[in-house]
Design a protein around this motif. Structure first.
Motif, mmCIF file in Angstrom:
data_model
loop_
_atom_site.group_PDB
_atom_site.id
_atom_site.type_symbol
_atom_site.label_atom_id
_atom_site.label_comp_id
_atom_site.label_asym_id
_atom_site.label_seq_id
_atom_site.Cartn_x
_atom_site.Cartn_y
_atom_site.Cartn_z
ATOM 1 N N ARG A 222 6.487 -9.871 1.959
ATOM 2 C CA ARG A 222 5.089 -9.905 2.385
ATOM 3 C C ARG A 222 4.974 -10.296 3.862
ATOM 4 N NH1 ARG A 222 4.405 -12.008 -2.979
ATOM 5 N NH2 ARG A 222 4.638 -14.149 -2.196
ATOM 6 N N GLN A 223 5.797 -11.238 4.289
ATOM 7 C CA GLN A 223 5.760 -11.652 5.696
ATOM 8 C C GLN A 223 6.185 -10.508 6.621
ATOM 9 O OE1 GLN A 223 8.146 -15.355 5.003
ATOM 10 N NE2 GLN A 223 6.543 -16.336 6.213
ATOM 11 N N ILE A 224 7.157 -9.734 6.182
ATOM 12 C CA ILE A 224 7.588 -8.574 6.975
ATOM 13 C C ILE A 224 6.459 -7.544 7.077
ATOM 14 C CG2 ILE A 224 9.102 -6.542 6.926
ATOM 15 C CD1 ILE A 224 11.305 -8.449 5.862
ATOM 16 N N LEU A 225 5.820 -7.253 5.953
ATOM 17 C CA LEU A 225 4.716 -6.295 5.974
ATOM 18 C C LEU A 225 3.580 -6.798 6.857
ATOM 19 C CD1 LEU A 225 4.561 -5.152 2.227
ATOM 20 C CD2 LEU A 225 5.716 -4.044 4.153
ATOM 21 N N ASP A 226 3.288 -8.091 6.775
ATOM 22 C CA ASP A 226 2.262 -8.667 7.650
ATOM 23 C C ASP A 226 2.609 -8.449 9.118
ATOM 24 O OD1 ASP A 226 0.571 -9.652 5.677
ATOM 25 O OD2 ASP A 226 1.580 -11.600 5.580
ATOM 26 N N TYR A 227 3.853 -8.739 9.470
ATOM 27 C CA TYR A 227 4.267 -8.596 10.869
ATOM 28 C C TYR A 227 4.176 -7.140 11.329
ATOM 29 C CZ TYR A 227 7.078 -8.046 15.005
ATOM 30 O OH TYR A 227 7.485 -7.686 16.252
ATOM 31 N N LEU A 269 3.907 -5.977 -4.679
ATOM 32 C CA LEU A 269 4.152 -5.847 -3.246
ATOM 33 C C LEU A 269 3.445 -4.614 -2.688
ATOM 34 C CD1 LEU A 269 5.624 -6.964 -0.764
ATOM 35 C CD2 LEU A 269 7.575 -5.498 -1.362
ATOM 36 N N VAL A 270 3.474 -3.520 -3.430
ATOM 37 C CA VAL A 270 2.757 -2.311 -2.993
ATOM 38 C C VAL A 270 1.257 -2.586 -2.927
ATOM 39 C CG1 VAL A 270 2.173 0.064 -3.598
ATOM 40 C CG2 VAL A 270 4.539 -0.738 -3.836
ATOM 41 N N ASP A 271 0.725 -3.283 -3.926
ATOM 42 C CA ASP A 271 -0.695 -3.641 -3.909
ATOM 43 C C ASP A 271 -1.021 -4.510 -2.697
ATOM 44 O OD1 ASP A 271 -1.174 -2.234 -6.226
ATOM 45 O OD2 ASP A 271 -1.065 -3.994 -7.548
ATOM 46 N N TYR A 272 -0.113 -5.412 -2.377
ATOM 47 C CA TYR A 272 -0.317 -6.278 -1.212
ATOM 48 C C TYR A 272 -0.395 -5.437 0.068
ATOM 49 C CZ TYR A 272 0.379 -10.014 2.187
ATOM 50 O OH TYR A 272 0.222 -10.879 3.237
ATOM 51 N N ALA A 273 0.512 -4.473 0.183
ATOM 52 C CA ALA A 273 0.512 -3.598 1.365
ATOM 53 C C ALA A 273 -0.813 -2.859 1.489
ATOM 54 C CB ALA A 273 1.677 -2.612 1.275
ATOM 55 N N ILE A 274 -1.332 -2.375 0.376
ATOM 56 C CA ILE A 274 -2.611 -1.657 0.389
ATOM 57 C C ILE A 274 -3.742 -2.604 0.777
ATOM 58 C CG2 ILE A 274 -4.296 -0.443 -1.057
ATOM 59 C CD1 ILE A 274 -1.850 0.609 -2.684
ATOM 60 N N ASN A 275 -3.698 -3.814 0.228
ATOM 61 C CA ASN A 275 -4.779 -4.776 0.467
ATOM 62 C C ASN A 275 -4.861 -5.227 1.928
ATOM 63 O OD1 ASN A 275 -5.634 -4.708 -2.192
ATOM 64 N ND2 ASN A 275 -4.365 -6.451 -2.811
ATOM 65 N N ILE A 276 -3.707 -5.267 2.632
ATOM 66 C CA ILE A 276 -3.753 -5.687 4.034
ATOM 67 C C ILE A 276 -4.040 -4.513 4.962
ATOM 68 C CG2 ILE A 276 -2.234 -7.669 3.637
ATOM 69 C CD1 ILE A 276 0.016 -6.122 5.025
ATOM 70 N N GLY A 277 -4.162 -3.309 4.384
ATOM 71 C CA GLY A 277 -4.603 -2.166 5.175
ATOM 72 C C GLY A 277 -3.535 -1.166 5.558
ATOM 73 N N ILE A 278 -2.327 -1.279 5.006
ATOM 74 C CA ILE A 278 -1.275 -0.301 5.324
ATOM 75 C C ILE A 278 -1.609 1.033 4.657
ATOM 76 C CG2 ILE A 278 1.172 0.287 5.007
ATOM 77 C CD1 ILE A 278 1.808 -2.701 5.223
ATOM 78 N N GLU A 279 -1.727 2.062 5.458
ATOM 79 C CA GLU A 279 -2.039 3.398 4.951
ATOM 80 C C GLU A 279 -0.888 4.377 5.158
ATOM 81 O OE1 GLU A 279 -5.688 4.752 6.613
ATOM 82 O OE2 GLU A 279 -6.903 3.173 5.689
ATOM 83 N N ASN A 280 -0.186 4.248 6.273
ATOM 84 C CA ASN A 280 0.924 5.154 6.564
ATOM 85 C C ASN A 280 2.204 4.588 5.961
ATOM 86 O OD1 ASN A 280 -0.829 6.731 7.964
ATOM 87 N ND2 ASN A 280 -0.151 6.087 9.993
#
Length: 302
Positions: A222-227, A269-280
């Motif tokens: 999650r920290q990596i995706l945030d960064y 983790l995939v849901d987390y990525a979507i929730n923080i706005g990752i689209e690509n």
């Protein structure tokens, strides 16, 4: 000074071993300067915009400057597999893959051979190589080595393995992994900019960052995706991978890694990525840890 002279006091990767690989000495990557390749063939197991319908022209280089304890390609990463070839032969291989219909040239773990690869690309481009070139690497890279490859690489495909310093030290003996990967990614983006795709959806330019989530370390993921998202937004693609497969060598020293990533953890983790706005991005579906993403390293095409 020739690019090949860089092997004589090698600091091509962040390990900076300063050995004379040109004279046969080996450092952390375990290979001297002569090119060693374990496979060169059409490869179907990359992201859809890389493999397409015809396959990516993947060239698997022996040796590795990271040496993760969980590596699935350890037989080549350790330098135990592969055939020694000349720069001229590598240039021939690139052209042969193009003739086979490859969508691109996919250099797998190439960093420690950067000077030779640049020479081979010069030769092959002079003879008609026109495919995009992909650098499929660990993310643990030297900025000066990446600059050596400027103009040669169209698509960067780096891993981003760790956020936490302790994890990087335990699993890859590289406590500086995060800092080096951040600097490397910034240089990659400087060179290629935003992603560009052709009419068939095949990537021609840009960056896809891969992250392999490790069992029990969802917070690090999650920290990596945030960064990545806070730094680059939609200017890069992120590939979230769940194919971690326990290797026999992990027993008994890394018992915490002796199981696959639970399906619920990956979906969260995939849901987390979507929730923080990752689209690509790209995700993996199904029981990928039970599928074989490891081709036979039998010197095919070399």
């Amino acid at each position: 000074m020739s690019r090949l002279d860089l092997y004589e006091n090698c600091s091509l990767c962040p390990r900076a071993c300063h050995v004379n690989r040109r004279m046969g000495q080996t450092g952390f990557c375990r290979v001297p300067s002569q090119l060693q390749v374990a496979r060169a063939a059409l490869h179907m197991w990359e992201e859809p915009c890389i493999s397409g319908e015809k396959g990516s022209g993947a060239v698997f280089f022996s040796g590795c400057s990271v040496g993760c304890v969980f590596c699935q390609n350890s037989i080549i990463a350790s330098g135990q597999s592969g055939k020694r070839i000349t720069i001229e032969r590598l240039a021939d291989i690139f052209l042969e893959l193009q003739a086979q219909g490859a969508h691109n040239i996919n250099l797998v773990t190439p960093d420690h051979y950067a000077p030779s690869i640049a020479e081979a690309l010069d030769l092959s481009r002079a003879r008609g190589l026109s495919l995009p070139v992909i650098c499929n690497c660990s993310g643990y890279a030297s900025v000066t080595t990446l600059q050596l490859l400027e103009g040669y690489i169209d698509v960067w495909l780096p891993d981003f393995k760790y956020y936490n310093q302790q994890l990087a030290a335990r699993y890859s003996h590289a406590p500086d992994y995060f800092d080096k990967a951040c600097a490397a990614l910034a240089e990659m983006y400087r060179q290629t900019g935003d992603p560009v795709f052709d009419d068939d959806g095949m990537i021609q330019k840009g960056i896809i960052v891969r992250h392999l989530t490790l069992p029990g370390h969802a917070n690090d993921s999650r920290q990596i995706l945030d960064y990545l998202h806070s730094t680059y937004g939609d200017h890069i693609y992120i590939s979230i991978m769940n194919q971690f497969t326990p290797m026999p060598a992990l027993l008994p020293d890394y018992e915490e890694l002796n199981h696959t990533v639970p399906e619920d953890d990956y979906h969260a983790l995939v849901d987390y990525a979507i929730n923080i706005g990752i689209e690509n991005g790209f995700i993996q579906e199904g029981e990928t840890a039970k599928d074989s993403f490891i081709p036979p390293f039998d010197n095919e095409g070399v």
